[in-house]
Design a protein around this motif. Structure first.
Motif, PDB file in Angstrom:
ATOM      1  N   GLU A   1      28.283  58.678 -14.773  1.00 20.16           N
ATOM      2  CA  GLU A   1      27.287  57.619 -14.703  1.00 20.16           C
ATOM      3  C   GLU A   1      27.371  56.898 -13.368  1.00 20.16           C
ATOM      4  O   GLU A   1      28.445  56.794 -12.766  1.00 20.16           O
ATOM      5  CB  GLU A   1      27.502  56.624 -15.855  1.00 20.16           C
ATOM      6  N   THR A   2      26.242  56.410 -12.909  1.00 17.77           N
ATOM      7  CA  THR A   2      26.170  55.731 -11.617  1.00 17.77           C
ATOM      8  C   THR A   2      27.143  54.563 -11.565  1.00 17.77           C
ATOM      9  O   THR A   2      27.174  53.723 -12.460  1.00 17.77           O
ATOM     10  CB  THR A   2      24.741  55.221 -11.361  1.00 17.77           C
ATOM     11  N   GLY A   3      27.946  54.535 -10.510  1.00 19.54           N
ATOM     12  CA  GLY A   3      28.871  53.428 -10.318  1.00 19.54           C
ATOM     13  C   GLY A   3      30.165  53.542 -11.091  1.00 19.54           C
ATOM     14  O   GLY A   3      31.008  52.642 -11.026  1.00 19.54           O
ATOM     15  N   LYS A   4      30.332  54.641 -11.831  1.00 15.09           N
ATOM     16  CA  LYS A   4      31.551  54.824 -12.617  1.00 15.09           C
ATOM     17  C   LYS A   4      32.223  56.144 -12.253  1.00 15.09           C
ATOM     18  O   LYS A   4      31.555  57.103 -11.873  1.00 15.09           O
ATOM     19  CB  LYS A   4      31.233  54.827 -14.121  1.00 15.09           C
ATOM     20  N   ALA A   5      33.538  56.171 -12.391  1.00 16.21           N
ATOM     21  CA  ALA A   5      34.256  57.435 -12.228  1.00 16.21           C
ATOM     22  C   ALA A   5      33.966  58.309 -13.445  1.00 16.21           C
ATOM     23  O   ALA A   5      33.743  57.797 -14.548  1.00 16.21           O
ATOM     24  CB  ALA A   5      35.751  57.173 -12.111  1.00 16.21           C
ATOM     25  N   PRO A   6      33.922  59.628 -13.292  1.00 13.01           N
ATOM     26  CA  PRO A   6      33.701  60.505 -14.442  1.00 13.01           C
ATOM     27  C   PRO A   6      34.754  60.261 -15.522  1.00 13.01           C
ATOM     28  O   PRO A   6      35.906  59.948 -15.213  1.00 13.01           O
ATOM     29  CB  PRO A   6      33.831  61.906 -13.848  1.00 13.01           C
ATOM     30  N   TYR A   7      34.340  60.422 -16.781  1.00 18.31           N
ATOM     31  CA  TYR A   7      35.277  60.252 -17.884  1.00 18.31           C
ATOM     32  C   TYR A   7      34.861  61.171 -19.023  1.00 18.31           C
ATOM     33  O   TYR A   7      33.735  61.648 -19.090  1.00 18.31           O
ATOM     34  CB  TYR A   7      35.329  58.795 -18.345  1.00 18.31           C
ATOM     35  N   GLY A   8      35.799  61.418 -19.931  1.00 20.14           N
ATOM     36  CA  GLY A   8      35.521  62.272 -21.079  1.00 20.14           C
ATOM     37  C   GLY A   8      36.579  63.343 -21.243  1.00 20.14           C
ATOM     38  O   GLY A   8      37.494  63.471 -20.407  1.00 20.14           O
TER      39      GLY A   8
END
Length: 267
Positions: free
Chosen positions: A39-46
């Motif tokens: 997501e824009t402005g966030k580091a990848p996660y999951g």
């Protein structure tokens, strides 16, 4: 003598330091709901992010995220070596020409969707022969599934899952066979598609088990790490790390917005 030694050390030490630096491998990825969110402005996660970070730790490299990159561009970067790694890949012969594909988890089988008002209960492969079926062009279907699809009354290839659902809604095809996770995301994102379709009970997983793969570019500058990466993947499978991280069924988590969903999923 000391001056000569100093000069020699000045020449050797930078090379030694470069040789002992921890290698940095670039993972090319896009947003892939429920596996890796970007997501824009966030580091990848999951789950995929956790998996790849654990892989980097065990194999001894630093994981670098690419910018949010469409899959088609990621494949081009894997061909040139601009990117080193991809994840959640289905096996395909054309991909294996430029990527080392390393299996790590069973893939989620495709789903067959019908219109919500369609009274048919498609439970076995023989019933596919009476349907006009749509599949997505350039998606890597299980090779054992394609002959079954070809037995249908008519087979139509479409450009996207969205187009397939539109054709199904208009009655231009009887059924749509598409990847389960991505198709649920399309339905969830488009309110006009909510509860317009049902998932047929036919089980494509019995065709043959297939796996998703982590891919290492054959043009990567870090091919010396290949055996360590393979060993790290094997250890994560063996000790249950992969199973723990991927322990969810997209049909059981969150609202699916399917017509045959349980009542408590519609809230």
């Amino acid at each position: 003598m000391n001056k000569i030694l100093c000069c020699v050390l000045l020449l050797i030490l930078p090379r030694f330091a470069a040789a002992t630096e921890t290698p940095v491998l670039t993972w090319c990825l896009d947003h892939f709901s429920r596996f890796h969110a970007y997501e824009t402005g966030k580091a990848p996660y999951g789950p995929s992010v956790d998996l790849m970070q654990e892989l980097a730790k065990r194999a001894g490299f630093i994981l670098q995220f690419s910018p949010k990159t469409p899959s088609a561009r990621c494949f081009r970067q894997m061909q040139t070596g601009e990117a080193d790694l991809m994840s959640n890949l289905n096996f395909a012969e054309e991909r294996a020409e430029f990527i080392y594909l390393m299996p790590y988890n069973e893939r989620i089988p495709e789903s067959l969707y019908l219109k919500a008002v369609d009274p048919r209960q498609i439970r076995n492969f023989n019933q596919l022969a009476s349907l006009t079926l749509a599949t997505v062009r350039n998606y890597t279907y299980h090779p054992g599934l394609m002959p079954l699809i070809k037995t249908s009354r008519r087979h139509v290839e479409i450009d996207s899952i969205e187009t397939g659902f539109e054709m199904l809604l208009r009655g231009r095809v009887d059924g749509l066979i598409v990847p389960t996770q991505s198709s649920l995301d399309v339905i969830a994102d488009k309110q006009e598609l909510h509860y317009q379709f049902k998932r047929a009970p036919v089980d494509f997983s019995v065709v043959e088990k297939r796996f998703i793969n982590i891919g290492l570019s054959k043009k990567s500058k870090h091919l010396a790490l290949k055996s360590r990466i393979e060993q790290a993947i094997a250890s994560m499978v063996q000790d249950g790390t992969v199973k723990k991280l991927y322990a969810f069924n997209p049909l059981e988590h969150g609202p699916t917005y399917l017509a045959d969903s349980e009542p408590d999923q519609k809230n």
